[in-house]
Scaffold this active site. Structure first.
Site, PDB file in Angstrom:
ATOM      1  N   GLU A 198      12.093 -13.085 -30.545  1.00 30.40           N
ATOM      2  CA  GLU A 198      11.360 -13.591 -31.721  1.00 30.40           C
ATOM      3  C   GLU A 198      11.453 -12.635 -32.907  1.00 30.40           C
ATOM      4  OE1 GLU A 198       7.302 -12.837 -32.288  1.00 30.40           O
ATOM      5  OE2 GLU A 198       6.942 -12.161 -30.228  1.00 30.40           O
ATOM      6  N   LYS A 238      -1.933 -10.361 -25.265  1.00 28.33           N
ATOM      7  CA  LYS A 238      -2.295  -9.167 -26.020  1.00 28.33           C
ATOM      8  C   LYS A 238      -3.732  -8.757 -25.736  1.00 28.33           C
ATOM      9  CE  LYS A 238      -0.161 -10.828 -29.322  1.00 28.33           C
ATOM     10  NZ  LYS A 238       0.078 -11.373 -30.634  1.00 28.33           N
TER      11      LYS A 238
HETATM   12  N1  PSU Z   1       3.353  -9.562 -29.473  1.00 34.37           N
HETATM   13  C1  PSU Z   1       3.557  -8.372 -30.056  1.00 34.37           C
HETATM   14  N2  PSU Z   1       3.584  -8.328 -31.398  1.00 34.37           N
HETATM   15  C2  PSU Z   1       3.458  -9.467 -32.156  1.00 34.37           C
HETATM   16  C3  PSU Z   1       3.252 -10.726 -31.529  1.00 34.37           C
HETATM   17  C4  PSU Z   1       3.224 -10.699 -30.173  1.00 34.37           C
HETATM   18  O1  PSU Z   1       3.713  -7.362 -29.384  1.00 34.37           O
HETATM   19  O2  PSU Z   1       3.557  -9.374 -33.373  1.00 34.37           O
HETATM   20  C5  PSU Z   1       3.176 -12.014 -32.335  1.00 34.37           C
HETATM   21  C6  PSU Z   1       3.952 -13.086 -31.589  1.00 34.37           C
HETATM   22  O3  PSU Z   1       4.903 -13.619 -32.479  1.00 34.37           O
HETATM   23  C7  PSU Z   1       2.929 -14.129 -31.222  1.00 34.37           C
HETATM   24  C8  PSU Z   1       1.980 -13.994 -32.359  1.00 34.37           C
HETATM   25  O4  PSU Z   1       3.478 -15.413 -31.087  1.00 34.37           O
HETATM   26  O5  PSU Z   1       1.888 -12.578 -32.521  1.00 34.37           O
HETATM   27  C9  PSU Z   1       0.650 -14.666 -32.084  1.00 34.37           C
HETATM   28  O6  PSU Z   1      -0.038 -14.862 -33.273  1.00 34.37           O
HETATM   29  P1  PSU Z   1      -1.311 -15.848 -33.312  1.00 34.37           P
HETATM   30  O7  PSU Z   1      -2.336 -15.194 -32.442  1.00 34.37           O
HETATM   31  O8  PSU Z   1      -1.709 -15.922 -34.764  1.00 34.37           O
HETATM   32  O9  PSU Z   1      -0.835 -17.182 -32.782  1.00 34.37           O
END
Ligand code: PSU
Ligand code: MN
Length: 299
Positions: A21, A155
């Site tokens: 990604e 996370k």
């Molecule tokens: N994991 C990481 N760093 C990130 C992300 C995930 O170590 O930046 C990103 C991924 O792209 C994931 C997003 O899909 O954060 C999730 O964001 P949200 O909670 O707004 O959906």
């Protein structure tokens, strides 16, 4: 959609390809480490014997397999949008640049015919979601797009219990790689027991194949614990995360800005230690993901 030559050739010859990604590059880590890490992760995948495909959107066109100059742009260019499922049509129609989240990367990888995707941590149910309704679109995507996502667990900034409940409701299989508790990004284990633990890339590939044979259109989540030497102390991280969340609330930061803000704040509060951990876990996932793709291509 633009698929780079190496990726296209590999897909045609049924050789292993691994999607990556770009939100993690543009919004997840500071420049220039983000670019170094993105390139290093690609190298790891190549060394293991698979073809990496870093995915993002340039001038409205999805790119399946960015070149190093494009990765550099995603690392330093200002104003690249964070693009999840809902954002895709707008970004395409208006020819904008978009860094794809787990959800959007899954969609584009699937269109290209890629089956395995490596990242750091997925989005999930945010703490306080019973009030805010903030649930990452990553979770719903896992329920409807047939991609296997290799990560180090949800996370740590999330409500992990609610995230697991949500995944269960949505029919998403969660596998623990050599672990029977859920790894939580910065830490190797948690008090959440996993139903299924797998011990080799081949075992994971067999599960993917079985899912396809059952015509289940959903994804699979493989959770791979961060390497021991980079694992951070759980209670220290909880304290740090709570501080970061308190600051976020006081600043009124909401929605899609939450995750990038918290990751950045935690890097500052841990004096860079969380960034090193984040890098180590992504690299570790790249190794596993490449081998899952390799085994899958053989089945
Ligand atoms: N994991 C990481 N760093 C990130 C992300 C995930 O170590 O930046 C990103 C991924 O792209 C994931 C997003 O899909 O954060 C999730 O964001 P949200 O909670 O707004 O959906
Ligand atoms: Mn959200």
């Amino acid at each position: 959609m633009k698929i780079n030559d190496d990726v296209l050739k590999a897909l045609k010859e049924n050789r292993p390809v691994v999607a990556l990604e770009s939100t993690i590059i543009s919004h997840g880590m500071p420049y220039p480490r983000n670019v170094e890490v993105a390139l290093a992760v690609e190298d790891i995948i190549r060394r293991e014997g698979a073809v990496p495909a870093t995915i993002g959107i340039i001038d409205g066109e999805p790119i399946i397999g960015m070149n190093p100059e494009e990765i550099e742009q995603f690392g330093k260019r200002k104003g690249i949008l964070k693009v999840s499922r809902r954002d895709l049509p707008y970004v395409k129609a208006n020819k904008l640049w978009g860094a794809t989240t787990v959800a959007a990367t899954m969609i584009l990888a699937n269109l290209a015919g890629i089956k395995v995707f490596v990242t750091g941590g997925i989005g999930g149910v945010h703490r306080g979601a019973t009030e805010t309704f903030d649930i990452s679109a990553d979770l719903d995507e896992l329920s409807k797009t047939p991609i296997t996502v290799v990560c180090a667990g949800p996370k740590a900034i999330l409500d992990i219990d609610l995230t697991m409940e949500y995944l269960e409701t949505k029919g998403v299989l969660v596998l623990g790689y050599k672990t029977d508790t859920l790894p939580c990004f910065y830490t190797r284990s948690s008090n959440i027991k996993l139903e299924y633990n797998v011990n080799s890339p081949l075992e994971i590939a067999k599960v993917i194949k079985a899912k396809d044979e059952l015509k289940l259109e959903n994804g699979i989540l493989v959770t791979n614990p961060i390497p021991e030497q980079y694992s951070l102390n759980h209670s220290m991280m909880e304290e740090t995360i709570n501080k970061a969340i308190a600051k976020m609330k006081s600043l009124g930061i909401k929605g899609k800005e939450e995750t990038p803000f918290l990751l950045k704040e935690i890097v500052e509060l841990t004096h860079g230690e969380s960034l090193e951990a984040n890098i180590a876990l992504v690299e570790n996932n790249a190794k596993l993901g490449a081998n899952v793709a390799i085994e899958l291509a053989k089945l």
